[in-house]
Design a protein around this motif. Structure first.
Motif, PDB file in Angstrom:
ATOM      1  N   UNK A  20     -10.315  -4.923  -6.593  1.00 29.32           N
ATOM      2  CA  UNK A  20      -8.977  -4.884  -7.200  1.00 29.32           C
ATOM      3  C   UNK A  20      -8.257  -3.577  -6.850  1.00 29.32           C
ATOM      4  N   UNK A  21      -9.006  -2.484  -6.790  1.00 27.26           N
ATOM      5  CA  UNK A  21      -8.397  -1.197  -6.428  1.00 27.26           C
ATOM      6  C   UNK A  21      -7.899  -1.247  -4.976  1.00 27.26           C
ATOM      7  N   UNK A  22      -8.729  -1.804  -4.099  1.00 25.55           N
ATOM      8  CA  UNK A  22      -8.322  -1.921  -2.684  1.00 25.55           C
ATOM      9  C   UNK A  22      -7.077  -2.799  -2.568  1.00 25.55           C
ATOM     10  N   UNK A  23      -7.078  -3.885  -3.325  1.00 20.92           N
ATOM     11  CA  UNK A  23      -5.941  -4.809  -3.330  1.00 20.92           C
ATOM     12  C   UNK A  23      -4.673  -4.111  -3.842  1.00 20.92           C
ATOM     13  N   UNK A  24      -4.816  -3.351  -4.903  1.00 16.44           N
ATOM     14  CA  UNK A  24      -3.671  -2.656  -5.505  1.00 16.44           C
ATOM     15  C   UNK A  24      -3.066  -1.663  -4.516  1.00 16.44           C
ATOM     16  N   UNK A  25      -3.914  -0.918  -3.819  1.00 16.21           N
ATOM     17  CA  UNK A  25      -3.392   0.054  -2.837  1.00 16.21           C
ATOM     18  C   UNK A  25      -2.724  -0.663  -1.656  1.00 16.21           C
ATOM     19  N   UNK A  26      -3.272  -1.797  -1.270  1.00 16.51           N
ATOM     20  CA  UNK A  26      -2.663  -2.571  -0.172  1.00 16.51           C
ATOM     21  C   UNK A  26      -1.280  -3.054  -0.599  1.00 16.51           C
ATOM     22  N   UNK A  27      -1.147  -3.483  -1.857  1.00 13.50           N
ATOM     23  CA  UNK A  27       0.160  -3.937  -2.364  1.00 13.50           C
ATOM     24  C   UNK A  27       1.171  -2.798  -2.364  1.00 13.50           C
ATOM     25  N   UNK A  28       0.721  -1.614  -2.800  1.00 12.30           N
ATOM     26  CA  UNK A  28       1.628  -0.448  -2.837  1.00 12.30           C
ATOM     27  C   UNK A  28       2.072  -0.118  -1.410  1.00 12.30           C
ATOM     28  N   UNK A  29       1.115  -0.154  -0.467  1.00 11.30           N
ATOM     29  CA  UNK A  29       1.429   0.206   0.925  1.00 11.30           C
ATOM     30  C   UNK A  29       2.426  -0.779   1.549  1.00 11.30           C
ATOM     31  N   UNK A  30       2.282  -2.067   1.207  1.00  9.70           N
ATOM     32  CA  UNK A  30       3.192  -3.038   1.821  1.00  9.70           C
ATOM     33  C   UNK A  30       4.510  -3.201   1.054  1.00  9.70           C
ATOM     34  N   UNK A  31       4.571  -2.695  -0.195  1.00 12.22           N
ATOM     35  CA  UNK A  31       5.815  -2.777  -0.986  1.00 12.22           C
ATOM     36  C   UNK A  31       6.127  -1.421  -1.617  1.00 12.22           C
ATOM     37  N   UNK A  32       6.373  -0.405  -0.798  1.00 11.35           N
ATOM     38  CA  UNK A  32       6.540   0.939  -1.387  1.00 11.35           C
ATOM     39  C   UNK A  32       7.772   1.071  -2.285  1.00 11.35           C
ATOM     40  N   UNK A  33       8.740   0.165  -2.171  1.00  7.27           N
ATOM     41  CA  UNK A  33       9.921   0.240  -3.044  1.00  7.27           C
ATOM     42  C   UNK A  33       9.721  -0.537  -4.346  1.00  7.27           C
TER      43      UNK A  33
END
Ligand code: SF4
Ligand code: SF4
Ligand code: SF4
Length: 314
Positions: A201-214
């Protein structure tokens, strides 16, 4: 609650109280030290994406039903014995510069190194290897140390119950045992609550932040706070604006251990006072019952006094 159940509960209460006081006085230090020494296993996690939450309340109502809380159809407004989860409302400035309400689902954070577990001298709270921090009412003697220790203000005390017990989310441990998802996870119609291995879940959360920084602030709340929690959050606005406590990375469990090492006798004192109060109340009740049995037709004392005053005046 019937009389038999009340008697059984009282017997259990006293049994636990005696065991609890003794354990607190003699073994509290040992338990606290033992809890701190246990290795931290990551286990399951819950990721709450606040940007997907519409505040529909499905999750908190499902929580009440799954945990057999009274008033299952009533939307909870706080954590209490009747609700292990609720939606907290915050007014925030969105990306367009407009004010909007952001709902935040609150429940136990299931800390990796829980301060509540370290503070409990009788082992009523435990962190399971799957990540859930569970509670065993049969061991609890009501000292409320867990309430003081929790940095998120989660455990609640049932003041309406004469035996007063602690209430909190247990990550639906009973459902996990049966291979089911926590009720809140399955109930969310917007996919705002995800369940899985914490590390994934942590890896997933960081991937989401990276692909949607706004869309997201660059912070997964719970990844590091107080040594990490199994409940994690993603948000569009800084967590401070949503009432999340700003905590360091160091587990508070260590501080709780130190306090408990110095205060096992206080726990015994609390237990002794609780015992005295219980016996005083019981004695008072027995005397009142006996008096009522001897004088069944007598009106209450206040009525008698009023009647005799009336007779004197006449
Ligand atoms: S949030 Fe509080 S009650 Fe939940 S595990 Fe952490 S210390 Fe314990
Ligand atoms: S995990 Fe279970 S007890 Fe915890 S908030 Fe979700 S539904 Fe409620
Ligand atoms: S069910 Fe999902 S969308 Fe509805 S309040 Fe809970 S987290 Fe938010």
């Amino acid at each position: 609650m019937n009389a038999q159940h009340t008697k059984t509960s009282r017997r259990r209460f006293l049994k636990n109280l005696g065991a609890g006081a003794l354990a607190a006085a003699l073994a509290g230090t040992h338990h606290a030290a033992h809890a701190a020494a246990e290795p931290v296993v990551s286990g399951w996690g819950i990721l709450i994406d606040l940007t997907r939450c519409t505040g529909c309340e499905s999750c908190v109502l499902a929580c009440k039903q799954a945990n057999r809380r009274p008033t299952p159809d009533q939307v909870p407004t706080q954590l209490c014995s009747e609700a292990y989860s609720f939606l907290d409302a915050h007014t925030v400035l969105n990306a367009d510069g407009n004010l909007e309400t952001q709902k935040v689902k609150r429940q136990c954070m299931h800390c990796l190194q829980p301060a509540c577990v370290a503070a409990c001298t009788v082992g009523a709270l435990r962190r399971q290897s799957n990540g859930a921090v569970t509670y065993d009412a049969s061991k609890c003697f009501g000292c409320r140390y867990c309430q003081y220790a929790c940095p998120f203000g989660i455990p609640t005390y049932d003041w309406d119950n004469p035996l007063g017990l602690i209430h909190k989310c247990e990550m639906c441990a009973h459902r996990l045992e049966e291979g089911q998802l926590p009720a809140c996870v399955g109930a969310c119609p917007n996919g705002a609550i995800r369940f899985g291995p914490r590390a994934a879940l942590i890896a997933q959360a960081h991937a989401q932040i990276a692909s949607n920084p706004f869309r997201y602030v660059d912070h997964v709340y719970g990844e590091h706070e107080v040594g990490g929690t199994s409940v994690l959050y993603l948000s569009a606005v800084p967590f401070q604006a949503l009432g999340f406590p700003m905590l360091g990375d160091t587990p508070i469990a260590g501080d709780a251990n130190q306090i408990m090492e110095r205060t096992p006798l206080i726990a015994a004192g609390v237990a002794a006072i609780a015992t005295s109060l219980y016996w005083l109340t019981k004695r008072h009740h027995e005397l009142a019952t006996r008096r009522a049995a001897i004088e069944p037709d007598q009106p209450p004392a206040t009525t008698r006094r009023a009647e005799s005053q009336g007779e004197t005046k006449a």
